[in-house]
Design an enzyme around this catalytic site. Structure first.
Site, PDB file in Angstrom:
ATOM      1  N   VAL A 224      28.961  65.723 -31.391  1.00  0.00           N
ATOM      2  CA  VAL A 224      28.500  66.130 -30.008  1.00  0.00           C
ATOM      3  C   VAL A 224      28.866  65.461 -28.781  1.00  0.00           C
ATOM      4  O   VAL A 224      28.348  65.764 -27.670  1.00  0.00           O
ATOM      5  CB  VAL A 224      26.980  66.745 -30.109  1.00  0.00           C
ATOM      6  CG1 VAL A 224      26.568  67.769 -31.177  1.00  0.00           C
ATOM      7  CG2 VAL A 224      26.354  65.428 -30.326  1.00  0.00           C
ATOM      8  N   ARG A 226      32.500  63.675 -27.768  1.00  0.00           N
ATOM      9  CA  ARG A 226      33.808  63.978 -27.202  1.00  0.00           C
ATOM     10  C   ARG A 226      34.784  64.286 -28.254  1.00  0.00           C
ATOM     11  O   ARG A 226      34.866  63.606 -29.296  1.00  0.00           O
ATOM     12  CB  ARG A 226      34.198  62.814 -26.189  1.00  0.00           C
ATOM     13  CG  ARG A 226      33.357  62.793 -24.869  1.00  0.00           C
ATOM     14  CD  ARG A 226      33.569  64.043 -24.030  1.00  0.00           C
ATOM     15  NE  ARG A 226      32.521  63.971 -22.908  1.00  0.00           N
ATOM     16  CZ  ARG A 226      31.694  64.469 -22.849  1.00  0.00           C
ATOM     17  NH1 ARG A 226      31.093  65.332 -23.671  1.00  0.00           N
ATOM     18  NH2 ARG A 226      30.552  64.675 -21.769  1.00  0.00           N
ATOM     19  N   ASP A 250      31.201  70.468 -32.449  1.00  0.00           N
ATOM     20  CA  ASP A 250      30.921  71.303 -31.114  1.00  0.00           C
ATOM     21  C   ASP A 250      32.005  70.706 -29.843  1.00  0.00           C
ATOM     22  O   ASP A 250      32.124  71.414 -28.729  1.00  0.00           O
ATOM     23  CB  ASP A 250      29.645  71.003 -30.433  1.00  0.00           C
ATOM     24  CG  ASP A 250      29.260  71.866 -29.523  1.00  0.00           C
ATOM     25  OD1 ASP A 250      29.302  73.321 -29.540  1.00  0.00           O
ATOM     26  OD2 ASP A 250      28.771  71.394 -28.318  1.00  0.00           O
ATOM     27  N   GLU A 255      40.081  72.304 -25.716  1.00  0.00           N
ATOM     28  CA  GLU A 255      39.328  73.243 -25.631  1.00  0.00           C
ATOM     29  C   GLU A 255      39.440  74.310 -24.649  1.00  0.00           C
ATOM     30  O   GLU A 255      40.081  73.917 -23.334  1.00  0.00           O
ATOM     31  CB  GLU A 255      37.822  72.842 -25.155  1.00  0.00           C
ATOM     32  CG  GLU A 255      37.199  71.808 -26.160  1.00  0.00           C
ATOM     33  CD  GLU A 255      35.765  71.218 -25.812  1.00  0.00           C
ATOM     34  OE1 GLU A 255      35.199  71.583 -24.767  1.00  0.00           O
ATOM     35  OE2 GLU A 255      35.498  70.306 -26.471  1.00  0.00           O
ATOM     36  N   HIS A 274      31.356  74.157 -27.778  1.00  0.00           N
ATOM     37  CA  HIS A 274      30.938  73.167 -26.673  1.00  0.00           C
ATOM     38  C   HIS A 274      29.553  73.797 -26.094  1.00  0.00           C
ATOM     39  O   HIS A 274      29.355  73.946 -25.162  1.00  0.00           O
ATOM     40  CB  HIS A 274      31.959  73.071 -25.725  1.00  0.00           C
ATOM     41  CG  HIS A 274      31.900  71.455 -24.924  1.00  0.00           C
ATOM     42  ND1 HIS A 274      32.943  70.858 -24.645  1.00  0.00           N
ATOM     43  CD2 HIS A 274      30.744  70.863 -24.686  1.00  0.00           C
ATOM     44  CE1 HIS A 274      32.250  69.460 -24.130  1.00  0.00           C
ATOM     45  NE2 HIS A 274      30.895  69.758 -24.161  1.00  0.00           N
ATOM     46  N   ALA A 277      24.687  71.607 -25.685  1.00  0.00           N
ATOM     47  CA  ALA A 277      23.522  71.485 -24.487  1.00  0.00           C
ATOM     48  C   ALA A 277      24.178  72.177 -23.277  1.00  0.00           C
ATOM     49  O   ALA A 277      25.441  71.852 -23.181  1.00  0.00           O
ATOM     50  CB  ALA A 277      23.367  69.799 -24.433  1.00  0.00           C
TER      51      ALA A 277
END
Length: 311
Positions: A224, A226, A250, A255, A274, A277
């Site tokens: 979670v 990088r 995630d 991306e 991603h 959060a």
């Protein structure tokens, strides 16, 4: 007059929080694109914005005194190379959200949730017992506010908690914290390994083929932090060879994750976009407003970013 620019795709959600709290000596403009920002605000003193858009806005040399990021990750601003302004980040707000994400996957694995759903689809009365997190070792790479919250949540489930940080200094919530130099000792311990490190020159490619061989066989990885932390080719190899029991991912080197990327179909890998959060405007606006008072008074601001360290 202090000219404040909100530059984010959800700028409209931030604007009411600022306008009701900033005084008449401040003007507030909101933009969802760099082009719109340049048309609205030819002169800017302060920016509240997402780093990718802000970096593009600043690339032509626009003057600004202070930037408050709306994200935890500020890589685009670091890569820009400019250091002629104050940069503040976001802390103490993402920990609860990310902990919920992490433990959703850890608990799902312990109760064999995916297997049970598969059995249900075939009307199979499967009485295999669940396992438990209690007594297992949770390793957290990154002992900042997010890592601390993850570790504290783990302790609520009776887990042993070990951390990895740059310095290896003691941190609340962890039984032991290892320095980066001792990563080989750290990696041998966790049953679950959670990556919550920022992106810095030291962390890029930190988990590669050699590191996966050092991990406890059957370790489960959750990233979670990088995407650049993990050598994705080596990760796929570790999953296919069974050295890792699985991975919940995630964040990625690229991306959105390309359609043809092997991680979509990697053995026992679960991919999310991603979303662990979200930068909730009310939370980020509160950080900005507290820092704005410091900015006005000339006092030390919260969550200052050190351009050299990258966080």
């Amino acid at each position: 007059m202090t000219n404040v620019l909100i530059l984010a795709l959800d700028a409209a959600e931030y604007r009411p929080h600022l306008e009701k709290s900033l005084g008449p000596d401040c003007s507030v403009a909101a933009a969802i694109s760099v082009e719109q920002a340049r048309n609205l605000s030819p002169s800017v003193d302060v920016i509240l914005g997402q780093p990718d858009l802000v970096a593009e806005f600043l690339v032509d040399g626009a003057n600004v005194s202070w930037v408050q990021s709306t994200w935890a990750g500020i890589t685009p601003l670091l890569e820009l190379g400019r250091r002629d302004y104050i940069l503040t980040g976001v802390k103490d707000t993402f920990g609860p959200q990310i902990s919920e994400y992490v433990f959703a996957y850890l608990l799902a694995r312990e109760v064999k949730l995916l297997e049970r759903l598969g059995r249900q689809a075939h009307k199979h009365w499967w009485q295999e017992p669940s396992d438990t997190l209690e007594g297992k070792t949770l390793g957290v790479m990154g002992c900042g506010s997010i890592g601390q919250h993850v570790a504290q949540t783990g302790r609520h489930f009776g887990m042993k908690t070990v951390g990895l940080s740059r310095s290896g200094g003691g941190v609340d919530g962890f039984e032991t914290v290892y320095a980066l130099e001792a990563i080989s000792h750290f990696l041998a311990l966790p049953d679950y390994l959670v990556c919550a490190l920022p992106e810095t020159p030291e962390t890029k490619g930190l988990l590669g083929q050699n590191e996966f061989t050092l991990m406890k066989r059957g370790c489960y990885l959750v990233n979670v932090g990088r995407g650049s932390l993990v050598d994705e080719k080596a990760l796929i190899g570790a999953l296919e060879e069974g050295r890792l029991a699985g991975a919940s991912l995630d964040v990625f080197c690229e991306e959105p994750l390309p359609e043809g990327d092997a991680l979509w179909h990697a053995e026992n890998a679960l991919v999310t976009a991603h979303i662990a959060a979200r930068s909730r405007p009310a939370d980020i606006a509160a950080i900005f407003l507290a820092n704005f008072e410091c900015f006005r008074r000339g006092t030390t601001m919260n969550y200052l970013i050190d351009f050299d360290r990258g966080y």
